[in-house]
Design an enzyme around this catalytic site. Structure first.
Site, mmCIF file in Angstrom:
data_model
loop_
_atom_site.group_PDB
_atom_site.id
_atom_site.type_symbol
_atom_site.label_atom_id
_atom_site.label_comp_id
_atom_site.label_asym_id
_atom_site.label_seq_id
_atom_site.Cartn_x
_atom_site.Cartn_y
_atom_site.Cartn_z
ATOM 1 N N GLY A 18 0.838 -1.190 0.000
ATOM 2 C CA GLY A 18 0.000 0.000 0.000
ATOM 3 C C GLY A 18 0.875 1.244 0.000
ATOM 4 N N CYS A 19 0.312 2.366 -0.449
ATOM 5 C CA CYS A 19 1.119 3.580 -0.547
ATOM 6 C C CYS A 19 1.558 4.085 0.831
ATOM 7 C CB CYS A 19 0.356 4.659 -1.313
ATOM 8 S SG CYS A 19 -1.309 5.002 -0.699
#
EC number: 1.2.1.38
Length: 311
Positions: free
Chosen positions: A115-116
């Site tokens: 995930g970012c």
């Protein structure tokens, strides 16, 4: 022979960004499903099983469904959703985590793209835990500033409408339940005994991310100064191409979250003094935080230089 690549979810933000990065590559053959058949199960299944590499750019349930459709044992998958990031049998796709992680990605048939927000958090926290500086039971807090592209097509449309109200011109603090979907991977990949207290913030710019942890040095092993923490992080990442730790306190009185937009680079900035430290990961939420990372993982899986198409 060219490597056959299929993007399931080719019209979403991540899928389009992956296509932008690999569409012109001569070593790849991109399999493109007809737009009107994107939701046809049989047609999707055909493409999923015809590819050498499949990118899943789908909601979690869609990603799980896609994996269940793959019957060809030679198909290798890179999942950009949250569905498999802590799942057994999947390799976490952050190669800079360790030399062993990069090898695991190279040999894996199932890679979960990070995930970012998790990318930023893990990049600054995991090394400190692994080097014994940050105790596993430390009460870590983190905030992460992102551009609105991280919210996908719906949020992009909301921010870019011409008649929007003034509310969207200011930062928006969300994830107030403190149970953001990235927290499980953030805890697992850092080795923390307890989930971090994590708060994301979205603001009125398209892309770019700044993820920050704040530390009380007296609670760290051997009470290092901020400058010493910076030096240890520089040692940890000294051989990496895409991750760089800047010299301590290097010339920035202000960190702007969109500084590395359009790149696959991640810069770590350390500031503070003898008693307190802030460590910030600066990168592109659509680059090293999503599509760029996915392409980097593909390059590793194919035995290529991982910078191909990402410079």
């Amino acid at each position: 022979m060219k490597t056959k690549v299929y993007i399931d979810g080719q019209s979403g933000t991540t899928g389009l960004q992956i296509y932008d990065r690999i569409g012109a590559r001569e070593d790849l053959e991109l399999l493109r499903i007809a737009e009107e058949k994107r939701h046809d199960p049989e047609e999707r299944k055909k493409y999923l099983n015809a590819a050498d590499i499949v990118f899943l750019c789908l909601p979690d349930d869609g990603a799980r469904e896609a994996v269940s459709m793959i019957e060809n044992p030679h198909v290798r998958v890179i999942d950009a959703s949250t569905a498999h990031r802590t799942a057994e049998g999947w390799t976490y796709g952050f190669p800079e985590y360790s030399p062993e992680q990069r090898t695991a990605i190279a040999n894996s048939r199932r890679v979960a793209n990070p995930g970012c927000h998790a990318t930023g958090f893990i990049s600054v926290t995991a090394p400190l835990v692994r080097m014994g500086i940050l105790p596993e039971d430390y009460p870590v807090t983190c905030y992460s500033l992102t551009g609105y592209s991280g919210g996908g097509k719906k949020m992009i449309a909301e921010y870019e409408q011409t008649d929007r109200g003034p509310r969207l011109a200011s930062p928006g603090i969300y994830g107030l339940s403190l149970k953001h979907k990235h927290v499980p991977e953030m805890q697992k990949m850092t080795g923390l005994a307890f989930p971090p207290v994590f708060l994301p913030v979205v603001d009125d710019y398209y892309k770019g991310m700044a993820t920050t942890i704040l530390l009380q040095n007296r609670l760290l092993k051997n009470t290092p100064t901020a400058e010493q923490i910076c030096a240890r992080l520089q040692e940890y990442y000294q051989k990496e191409h895409f991750v760089r730790v800047l010299p301590f306190g290097e010339g920035r009185k202000t960190i702007y979250a969109n500084t590395l937009a359009g790149t696959n680079r991640l810069e770590i900035l350390v500031h503070g003094h003898e008693d307190q430290t802030c460590v910030t990961a600066l990168f592109d939420n659509l680059g090293k935080g999503a599509s760029g990372a996915a392409v980097q993982n593909m390059n590793i899986m194919l035995g290529l230089d991982e910078t191909v198409g990402l410079e």
